[in-house]
Design a protein around this motif. Structure first.
Motif, mmCIF file in Angstrom:
data_model
loop_
_atom_site.group_PDB
_atom_site.id
_atom_site.type_symbol
_atom_site.label_atom_id
_atom_site.label_comp_id
_atom_site.label_asym_id
_atom_site.label_seq_id
_atom_site.Cartn_x
_atom_site.Cartn_y
_atom_site.Cartn_z
ATOM 1 N N GLY A 90 -7.428 59.898 52.793
ATOM 2 C CA GLY A 90 -6.695 59.547 54.378
ATOM 3 C C GLY A 90 -8.751 60.025 55.209
ATOM 4 N N SER A 91 -7.834 60.340 56.241
ATOM 5 C CA SER A 91 -8.778 60.487 57.477
ATOM 6 C C SER A 91 -10.041 61.735 57.461
ATOM 7 C CB SER A 91 -8.058 60.485 58.964
ATOM 8 O OG SER A 91 -7.718 59.553 59.170
ATOM 9 N N SER A 92 -9.042 63.195 56.489
ATOM 10 C CA SER A 92 -10.108 63.612 56.078
ATOM 11 C C SER A 92 -10.915 63.583 55.283
ATOM 12 C CB SER A 92 -8.580 65.164 55.548
ATOM 13 O OG SER A 92 -8.345 64.833 53.282
ATOM 14 N N SER A 93 -10.955 62.658 54.775
ATOM 15 C CA SER A 93 -12.463 61.738 53.977
ATOM 16 C C SER A 93 -13.291 61.529 54.685
ATOM 17 C CB SER A 93 -11.748 61.201 52.301
ATOM 18 O OG SER A 93 -11.242 61.409 51.618
ATOM 19 N N ILE A 94 -13.511 61.122 56.167
ATOM 20 C CA ILE A 94 -13.779 60.536 56.982
ATOM 21 C C ILE A 94 -13.785 61.081 58.673
ATOM 22 C CG2 ILE A 94 -13.634 58.396 55.994
ATOM 23 C CD1 ILE A 94 -12.496 57.724 59.042
ATOM 24 N N ASN A 95 -13.275 61.958 58.542
ATOM 25 C CA ASN A 95 -14.112 62.980 59.743
ATOM 26 C C ASN A 95 -14.920 63.872 60.096
ATOM 27 O OD1 ASN A 95 -13.403 65.066 58.123
ATOM 28 N ND2 ASN A 95 -11.287 65.750 59.260
ATOM 29 N N GLY A 96 -14.725 64.797 60.897
ATOM 30 C CA GLY A 96 -15.716 65.567 61.465
ATOM 31 C C GLY A 96 -15.916 66.779 61.015
ATOM 32 N N MET A 97 -15.051 66.886 59.697
ATOM 33 C CA MET A 97 -14.894 68.206 59.218
ATOM 34 C C MET A 97 -14.934 69.926 60.299
ATOM 35 S SD MET A 97 -17.356 67.262 56.320
ATOM 36 C CE MET A 97 -18.313 66.167 57.791
ATOM 37 N N VAL A 98 -14.741 69.655 61.371
ATOM 38 C CA VAL A 98 -14.858 70.597 62.479
ATOM 39 C C VAL A 98 -13.099 70.509 61.946
ATOM 40 C CG1 VAL A 98 -14.384 71.539 64.417
ATOM 41 C CG2 VAL A 98 -16.288 69.419 64.176
#
Length: 232
Positions: A90-98
């Motif tokens: 989900g969004s953990s695969s495209i987020n800014g990883m902060v």
């Protein structure tokens, strides 16, 4: 011989951050079978694994649902883009990883309003269980959890100058803003391990996929690229 399962104890719709964790936790019991359905693709793409490819993912129709807000009255009717991950993780695969736990006062306010079990102290146990902080385990951080959390390794004279300017202005230098005190200047923490994105698919789903089958029966089936128009 492996037997394909057609019936499952649980069907999870959506392999986002919550879906990946749920599938992993349920399949810790070898007697449980789970089918995980995801509309988007797998997370095998190099662009997902590589932190520097973030901008590509945000512009991608393949990995981003590209939702939009309603017209914002306070912004003269502007419509704002709302990036949401499409695919395993989900969004953990495209987020800014902060990596930011959130302000402890928010959690304590929820508890004060009667939301039992949601104070910062209550949630800290689960934060520590999740964490694998590069600084190791201490009273506020976890050291052996599945989610790798590292301080940014990026170096540039401007970064040092910016932090020094903040300290000279009077802001405190926060060594670890995820221990409770967030006011100050600090180095960003990120969910990155070995120079690769550490999504919930990587940390929870992939290990679950590697669990051995029991009596030849699959206990976790993942179906990506799966659009479900209707639940009967």
């Amino acid at each position: 011989m492996t037997t394909k399962t057609s019936e499952f104890n649980y069907v999870i719709i959506g392999a986002g951050s919550a879906g990946c964790v749920l599938a992993s936790r349920l399949t810790e019991d070898p007697a449980v079978s789970v089918c995980l359905l995801e509309a988007g693709p797998s997370d095998r793409s190099l662009f997902i694994q590589m932190p520097a490819a973030l901008s590509f993912l945000l512009e991608s129709d393949t990995y981003n649902w590209k939702f939009e807000s309603e017209p914002e009255l306070a912004l003269h009717g502007r419509v704002l883009g709302q990036a949401r991950g499409r695919g395993l993780g989900g969004s953990s695969s495209i987020n800014g990883m902060v990596h930011v736990r959130g302000n402890p006062k928010d959690y304590d306010q929820w508890a004060g309003l009667g939301v039992e079990g949601w104070s910062f102290r209550d949630c800290l146990t689960f934060f520590q269980k999740m964490d694998s902080f590069e600084g190791g385990r201490d009273p506020m951080r976890g050291g052996t959890g599945p989610l790798a959390v590292t301080r940014s390794a990026a170096k540039h004279p401007f970064y040092d100058a910016f932090q020094l300017a903040g300290e000279q202005y009077g802001l405190p230098a926060a060594d670890d803003y995820n221990t409770g005190e967030q006011k100050g200047v600090h180095v960003t923490q990120a969910t990155i391990r070995d120079v690769k994105r550490c999504s919930t698919a990587v940390t929870y789903l992939h290990p679950a996929m590697a669990r051995p089958k029991v009596h030849g029966l699959e206990h976790l089936r993942i179906v990506d690229g799966c659009m479900i128009p209707k639940i009967p």
